[in-house]
Design a protein around this motif. Structure first.
Motif, PDB file in Angstrom:
ATOM      1  N   LYS A  71      54.608  32.109  47.628  1.00 34.14           N
ATOM      2  CA  LYS A  71      53.528  32.300  46.648  1.00 34.14           C
ATOM      3  C   LYS A  71      53.195  33.771  46.521  1.00 34.14           C
ATOM      4  O   LYS A  71      53.474  34.564  47.429  1.00 34.14           O
ATOM      5  CB  LYS A  71      52.262  31.555  47.112  1.00 34.14           C
ATOM      6  CG  LYS A  71      52.370  30.058  47.035  1.00 34.14           C
ATOM      7  CD  LYS A  71      51.025  29.389  47.267  1.00 34.14           C
ATOM      8  CE  LYS A  71      50.072  29.612  46.106  1.00 34.14           C
ATOM      9  NZ  LYS A  71      48.907  28.683  46.139  1.00 34.14           N
ATOM     10  N   THR A  88      48.410  32.629  43.271  1.00 30.32           N
ATOM     11  CA  THR A  88      46.974  32.596  43.567  1.00 30.32           C
ATOM     12  C   THR A  88      46.347  33.770  42.829  1.00 30.32           C
ATOM     13  O   THR A  88      46.616  34.932  43.167  1.00 30.32           O
ATOM     14  CB  THR A  88      46.713  32.725  45.078  1.00 30.32           C
ATOM     15  OG1 THR A  88      47.357  31.641  45.761  1.00 30.32           O
ATOM     16  CG2 THR A  88      45.224  32.683  45.370  1.00 30.32           C
ATOM     17  N   ILE A 119      50.004  36.580  45.444  1.00 28.55           N
ATOM     18  CA  ILE A 119      48.577  36.782  45.174  1.00 28.55           C
ATOM     19  C   ILE A 119      48.463  37.860  44.101  1.00 28.55           C
ATOM     20  O   ILE A 119      49.135  38.892  44.187  1.00 28.55           O
ATOM     21  CB  ILE A 119      47.829  37.246  46.446  1.00 28.55           C
ATOM     22  CG1 ILE A 119      47.933  36.188  47.543  1.00 28.55           C
ATOM     23  CG2 ILE A 119      46.360  37.553  46.146  1.00 28.55           C
ATOM     24  CD1 ILE A 119      47.445  36.663  48.907  1.00 28.55           C
TER      25      ILE A 119
END
Ligand SMILES: Oc1cc(-c2ccc(F)cc2)cc2cncnc12
Ligand SMILES: [Mg+2]
Length: 214
Positions: free
Chosen positions: A85, A113, A87
């Protein structure tokens, strides 16, 4: 009231791209910016350089400063290994609202995110909030006067490890001279300039890639 440029960009994506197809979202935004309205996405020329650096690093931990409408977020997220993932930090809530929709349209919401707030406020909280020790790859694409304070903050917060790669957009236009001077003269970084052009124009710009040496 009149729509905003990010809202018109989102409409162009919804009209011209295929849901769940990141490449079609990238192409739809580039088409919009070349044929309708210029916008400050990293663009296709510098975006290809971004792609090559992300592919080379193959990072497990990624941070982007400056989401805007999510164009580079989509470029990066589409290349990440399954389960990885990224950010991304965005200060402007109106930009963040559009970015969420563009990232979701590309089908990449589970790999991203998006945090709303300032880098100065959030960088010191990342370790505890997201359980990250260090970043493998950081893309700097926010306010140019924040590049230098933020790289120093990464060092102070222990968010860099030997080999961490930082890639900075707009080091020529609008320019980040103090950042360039720092990474090019510090013994703690190995820095390299990738010449290109300001997105969708013939003006000179480029990306600076800096590897933290520990
Ligand atoms: O890629 C970018 C380009 C420009 C920009 C704006 C106006 C102009 F005339 C030239 C360049 C501004 C940015 C702000 N944040 C992140 N990225 C940016
Ligand atoms: Mg930029």
């Amino acid at each position: 009231t009149r729509s905003t440029r990010p809202q018109r960009m989102l409409k162009a994506v919804q009209k011209n791209a295929t849901k769940g197809n990141p490449q079609s979202v990238i192409s739809a935004i580039d088409y919009f910016c070349k044929n309708s309205e210029w916008a400050m996405n990293v663009g296709d020329e510098k975006g290809s350089i971004l792609d090559s650096v992300v592919t080379e690093v193959n990072p497990s931990t990624v941070l982007e400063l400056g989401t805007y409408c999510g164009y580079s977020t989509v470029r990066i997220a589409r290349l990440l290994s399954p389960g990885t993932k990224l950010i991304t930090l965005e200060f402007n809530p109106a930009y963040a609202a559009v970015a969420r929709q563009i990232i979701a349209y590309a089908g990449l919401q589970d790999k991203v995110t998006l945090v709303e707030g300032s880098s100065g406020e959030w960088i010191p909280q990342i370790k505890e909030r997201f359980g990250i020790t260090t970043f493998d790859f950081i893309f700097l694409d926010h306010w140019k006067d924040q590049y230098l304070p933020d790289i120093k903050l990464f060092e102070e917060c222990g968010l860099l490890r030997k080999g961490s790669v930082l890639l900075a957009d707009n080091v020529i236009c609008p320019g980040a001279p103090d950042y360039l001077e720092y990474v090019r003269n510090s013994p703690r970084y190995e820095s390299r300039y990738y010449p290109a052009h300001l997105e969708y124009t013939k003006l000179e710009d480029g990306l600076e890639k800096s590897v933290f040496l520990g």
